[in-house]
Enzyme design. Structure first.
Site, short mmCIF file in Angstrom:
data_model
loop_
_atom_site.label_atom_id
_atom_site.label_comp_id
_atom_site.label_asym_id
_atom_site.label_seq_id
_atom_site.Cartn_x
_atom_site.Cartn_y
_atom_site.Cartn_z
N ASP A 255 10.25 -41.95 -55.24
CA ASP A 255 11.70 -42.21 -55.15
C ASP A 255 12.23 -43.20 -56.18
O ASP A 255 13.45 -43.33 -56.33
CB ASP A 255 12.05 -42.73 -53.75
CG ASP A 255 12.43 -41.60 -52.80
OD1 ASP A 255 12.44 -40.44 -53.24
OD2 ASP A 255 12.74 -41.88 -51.62
N GLY A 298 13.74 -33.93 -58.61
CA GLY A 298 13.87 -34.73 -59.83
C GLY A 298 12.92 -35.91 -59.88
O GLY A 298 13.19 -36.90 -60.55
N LYS A 299 11.77 -35.84 -59.18
CA LYS A 299 10.89 -37.01 -59.09
C LYS A 299 9.64 -36.88 -59.97
O LYS A 299 9.16 -37.87 -60.51
CB LYS A 299 10.45 -37.22 -57.63
CG LYS A 299 11.62 -37.48 -56.67
CD LYS A 299 11.13 -37.53 -55.23
CE LYS A 299 12.28 -37.69 -54.24
NZ LYS A 299 11.82 -37.66 -52.84
N VAL A 300 9.08 -35.67 -60.06
CA VAL A 300 7.80 -35.48 -60.76
C VAL A 300 7.94 -34.34 -61.74
O VAL A 300 8.45 -33.27 -61.39
CB VAL A 300 6.68 -35.15 -59.74
CG1 VAL A 300 5.38 -34.79 -60.46
CG2 VAL A 300 6.44 -36.32 -58.80
#
Ligand SMILES: NC(=O)c1ccc[n+]([C@@H]2O[C@H](COP(=O)([O-])OP(=O)(O)OC[C@H]3O[C@@H](n4cnc5c(N)ncnc54)[C@H](O)[C@@H]3O)[C@@H](O)[C@H]2O)c1
Length: 348
Positions: A255, A298-300
């Protein structure tokens, strides 16, 4: 049986330095199923080590220290193979700090009468036994550390630094502390975040502290944790995550990309991600959610990511051992992010 008969044989931590498993992991790359996934995970973990710009986050869930993985993590810290740790409290307080106080975990068995254990004040983690009297000393020690601090809110990272300082200042722990995650991180300036800090032995110590000090309380501020770790991402945009199990630590690190965006910083997603887990994705919960799924949030990034479906005591020594014996970590610097966090404000 007497208590001492249950608590005879200690769990010993595996030493990855002793076994060069590089040829075996390379051979697993020519196999199928989780052997090939593990080999790819090891290669991606090694890519993080080679990328000297990459800040490496290690996340820890489950009961890893009690199971004999402590020295794997300590070797990572000593060799700059990890820059930030996010963990459950059980690993850091009930298990690592507990052993730094001189206590041990013992070989047990799930085939036992748990009522007998209860009468003897022995706690069980699957096939491992713990002396509950010793665990209570661990709780009390956390309470004492809190009693001796200026009363104010602390991030868990700041409180864990105080735990390292406590070990440093008490010579009676000198023989135990060298192989402690809390102590080595204290010495190397590696931040350790435990976002659910009270959900472990630390909680008992802090409840005792707050009950007896209603007007001058130490408290733990988990929003401050989140802000601090987000600052690390903002100041060091290239990042990789190595996740052992799932839970809160996995989500907390993923996050920070979104948190940076909330603060109007356009940071890239985590470039590398490897997760070892026994959970699968069918229940829709976080622990088994795939890293491809995390990319939809949209994190990894999906180029260098790998899920390894395995129990951590098997897969972690293989992945870290592979990279250790490859030696690519040697070009990495000691980042000492604890010191950076206390000195540097983020530039707007
Ligand atoms: N585990 C303990 O003995 C213990 C003791 C005291 C407090 N707690 C607290 O309970 C909370 C949750 O703890 P938790 O992390 O133990 O459980 P968890 O169930 O939240 O673990 C998260 C997930 O990680 C994966 N996982 C866990 N162990 C694994 C392993 N060995 N190999 C592969 N995957 C694994 C599983 O998918 C699991 O669902 C934390 O706040 C912790 O401090 C735990």
């Amino acid at each position: 049986m007497k208590k001492t008969e249950f608590l005879e044989e200690t769990i010993e931590h595996i030493d990855i330095k002793k076994f060069n498993i590089v040829p075996m992991v390379d051979a697993m790359n020519n196999m199928a199923f989780q052997a090939r996934n593990l080999a790819r995970g090891a290669k991606i973990f090694d890519m993080m080590q080679k990328d000297t710009d990459c800040v490496i986050y290690l996340t820890l869930a489950g009961s890893l220290i009690s199971a004999g993985l402590k020295m794997v993590i300590v070797d990572m810290i000593k060799n700059n193979m990890v820059d930030v740790i996010v963990s459950t409290g059980a690993n850091i307080v009930d298990q690592d700090f507990f052993e730094a106080l001189g206590f041990r975990h013992y070989h047990g068995t799930p085939f036992v009468n748990d009522s007998d254990l209860r009468e003897l004040m022995i706690d069980r983690i699957y096939d491992t036994f713990i002396d509950e009297g010793e665990l209570r000393i661990c709780d009390e020690t956390i309470g004492q550390i809190a009693n001796n601090l200026p009363p104010k809110p602390y991030s868990s990272r700041e409180f864990i630094i105080e735990m390292g300082k406590f070990l440093e200042e008490n010579d009676k722990y000198a023989v135990y502390r060298e192989n402690s995650i809390v102590y080595q991180c204290y010495k190397k300036g590696v931040p350790v975040f435990v976002p659910a800090f009270s959900d472990c032995s630390a909680g008992f110590g802090l409840v005792h502290h707050q009950w007896h000090n209603p007007d001058k309380q130490v408290s733990i501020d988990s929003a401050r944790d989140f802000l601090e770790i987000t600052k690390i991402k903002i100041n060091n945009t290239t990042s990789g995550i190595f996740m052992i199990g799932g839970g809160v630590p996995k989500n907390f690190v993923q996050d920070i990309v979104v948190a940076a965006e909330v603060l109007d910083y356009d940071v890239p997603m985590h470039k590398y991600a490897v997760q070892i887990t026994v959970a699968d994705e069918r229940d829709g919960a976080l622990s088994g959610s795939t890293l491809k799924e995390a990319s939809s949030w949209g994190k990894v990034d999906t180029t260098y990511e790998q899920m390894v479906y395995s129990e951590a005591t098997i897969a972690m020594p293989l992945i870290v051992g592979y990279s250790y014996h490859k030696g690519n970590y040697k070009a990495r610097m000691e980042r000492r992010l604890n010191e950076v966090l206390s000195e540097v404000a983020v530039e707007k």
